[in-house]
Scaffold this motif. Structure first.
Motif, mmCIF file in Angstrom:
data_model
loop_
_atom_site.group_PDB
_atom_site.id
_atom_site.type_symbol
_atom_site.label_atom_id
_atom_site.label_comp_id
_atom_site.label_asym_id
_atom_site.label_seq_id
_atom_site.Cartn_x
_atom_site.Cartn_y
_atom_site.Cartn_z
ATOM 1 N N SER A 1 0.829 -1.211 0.000
ATOM 2 C CA SER A 1 0.000 0.000 0.000
ATOM 3 C C SER A 1 0.862 1.259 0.000
ATOM 4 C CB SER A 1 -0.926 -0.001 1.225
ATOM 5 O OG SER A 1 -1.842 -1.070 1.153
ATOM 6 N N THR A 2 1.960 1.229 0.761
ATOM 7 C CA THR A 2 2.863 2.381 0.824
ATOM 8 C C THR A 2 3.477 2.662 -0.537
ATOM 9 O OG1 THR A 2 3.375 1.950 3.148
ATOM 10 C CG2 THR A 2 4.946 3.298 1.917
ATOM 11 N N LYS B 1 0.788 3.966 -3.103
ATOM 12 C CA LYS B 1 0.424 5.370 -2.908
ATOM 13 C C LYS B 1 1.567 6.300 -3.321
ATOM 14 C CE LYS B 1 -1.928 8.537 0.178
ATOM 15 N NZ LYS B 1 -2.765 8.673 1.380
ATOM 16 N N LYS B 2 2.787 5.859 -3.075
ATOM 17 C CA LYS B 2 3.952 6.664 -3.473
ATOM 18 C C LYS B 2 3.994 6.839 -4.988
ATOM 19 C CE LYS B 2 9.016 6.735 -3.232
ATOM 20 N NZ LYS B 2 10.231 6.008 -2.772
ATOM 21 N N THR C 1 1.317 6.376 -7.182
ATOM 22 C CA THR C 1 0.082 6.812 -7.837
ATOM 23 C C THR C 1 -0.623 7.961 -7.130
ATOM 24 O OG1 THR C 1 -1.350 5.293 -6.601
ATOM 25 C CG2 THR C 1 -0.287 4.428 -8.598
ATOM 26 N N SER C 2 -0.160 8.278 -5.931
ATOM 27 C CA SER C 2 -0.798 9.311 -5.081
ATOM 28 C C SER C 2 -2.165 8.873 -4.568
ATOM 29 C CB SER C 2 -0.940 10.643 -5.842
ATOM 30 O OG SER C 2 0.331 11.126 -6.218
ATOM 31 N N LEU C 3 -2.505 7.616 -4.756
ATOM 32 C CA LEU C 3 -3.755 7.057 -4.250
ATOM 33 C C LEU C 3 -3.456 5.767 -3.489
ATOM 34 C CD1 LEU C 3 -6.025 7.324 -7.434
ATOM 35 C CD2 LEU C 3 -6.153 8.791 -5.408
ATOM 36 N N SER C 4 -4.263 5.490 -2.479
ATOM 37 C CA SER C 4 -4.143 4.189 -1.829
ATOM 38 C C SER C 4 -4.775 3.153 -2.743
ATOM 39 C CB SER C 4 -4.849 4.207 -0.477
ATOM 40 O OG SER C 4 -6.262 4.263 -0.672
ATOM 41 N N GLU D 1 -8.511 3.580 -2.668
ATOM 42 C CA GLU D 1 -8.933 4.811 -3.370
ATOM 43 C C GLU D 1 -8.901 4.597 -4.877
ATOM 44 O OE1 GLU D 1 -7.521 8.246 -0.143
ATOM 45 O OE2 GLU D 1 -6.119 7.514 -1.695
ATOM 46 N N PHE D 2 -7.865 3.881 -5.344
ATOM 47 C CA PHE D 2 -7.774 3.594 -6.779
ATOM 48 C C PHE D 2 -8.947 2.724 -7.213
ATOM 49 C CE2 PHE D 2 -6.463 0.934 -10.334
ATOM 50 C CZ PHE D 2 -6.011 1.874 -11.233
#
Length: 298
Positions: free
Chosen positions: A279-280, A283-284, A286-289, A292-293
């Motif tokens: 998950s980290t 998000k790094k 794509t800027s989304l978790s 969220e994606f």
């Protein structure tokens, strides 16, 4: 394992007189005679070596690979790397030069911190640099300056010699980049092989495969990790790790948008031991978790 601890010890093994400088030397191979000694059956050294070979024969084993001298011109070795030399294949007409400098010679100099950035010190022996005549003459000029400076040991000697070594390494970096570009046919085959390996790995359904590493893919391609990363960087602008992450995120997006698998299940299928690590990274990149994606598709 035998250890060659000093420049002087190396000179003696090549039947050469004491070096002009105790920490650095330019060795003329045409003046050298390798003595019979068990040290060549397996040794490590405390010095860096840049080998410029011409009309040379013989085999050296560096790590797990063998290298025919007549297939390469410029090669690099770093301290504490295991080497083997087969004297039976050596030819008395070997010509060329060795630049050797002790690791302690770099102390208190900026090159001590930056020399690790020259990835070719970790290339495999079959990844030597092939020089044009002009490139070779350029490096020979630098070697000659280093050799002459070894005759004048004073408070300026270290700085002057190391600045020349740094210049030689920077030229070598440029020449390697030229080689990556000019060997288009062979390199394109490597790039295609690399892409196929990535696709096959991430298409594999086994959840036991683990997280793909740079060393794993380099070994599968019979390349050193640094050589593979530098080759990819020159041709694609990304190193091996960045390509792995890009493919991993692409597969993650595919699974998040087309399956009902949980984030933890997707992380496990991609090789992550812990879903939080997945998950980290996601998000790094794509800027989304991951959630969220997924929600963005609903």
């Amino acid at each position: 394992m035998n250890t060659i601890k000093s420049i002087s010890a190396f000179h003696r093994l090549l039947s050469l007189p004491e070096p002009k400088h105790p920490m650095v030397s330019v060795v003329n191979l045409s003046e050298s005679v390798f003595i019979e000694d068990d040290v060549w059956k397996g040794f490590v050294s405390r010095y860096y070596c840049v080998a410029l070979k011409r009309n040379a024969t013989g085999k050296i084993r560096y790590g797990q690979q063998h290298y025919d001298y007549d297939k390469g011109v410029l090669s690099f070795t770093a301290p504490n790397q295991v080497q083997y030399l087969d004297l039976k294949t050596m030819d008395c007409e070997n010509t060329g030069y060795l630049l050797i400098f002790h690791e302690d010679f770099l102390l208190k100099h900026s090159l001590a911190n930056t020399i690790s950035s020259y990835g070719f010190f970790s290339y495999a022996v079959n990844e030597a640099l092939h020089l044009s005549e002009d490139e070779e003459n350029n490096l020979l000029e630098i070697l000659n300056k280093i050799d002459k400076e070894c005759e004048h040991i004073d408070q300026h000697t270290q700085e002057i010699i190391l600045s020349q070594i740094e210049l030689l390494l920077n030229y070598s970096k440029r020449f390697y980049e030229r080689q990556f570009i000019t060997r288009k046919s062979g390199n394109h085959q490597l790039l295609a092989k690399f892409e196929k390996f990535l696709n096959d790995y991430f298409d594999k359904e086994s959840s036991e495969k683990g997280l793909l590493t740079v060393h794993q893919i380099a070994e599968a391609m019979n390349l050193s990790p640094n050589y593979l990363s530098d080759l990819l960087r020159i041709h694609t602008g990304q190193n091996t790790q960045q390509h792995i992450h890009e493919k991993l995120i692409s597969k993650a997006k595919e699974k998040l948008s087309t399956t009902e698998l949980s984030v933890s299940e997707i992380a496990y299928e991609l090789g992550f031991e812990h879903s939080q690590s997945f998950s980290t990274l996601f998000k790094k990149k794509t800027s989304l978790s991951p959630l969220e994606f997924r929600q963005s598709f609903n």
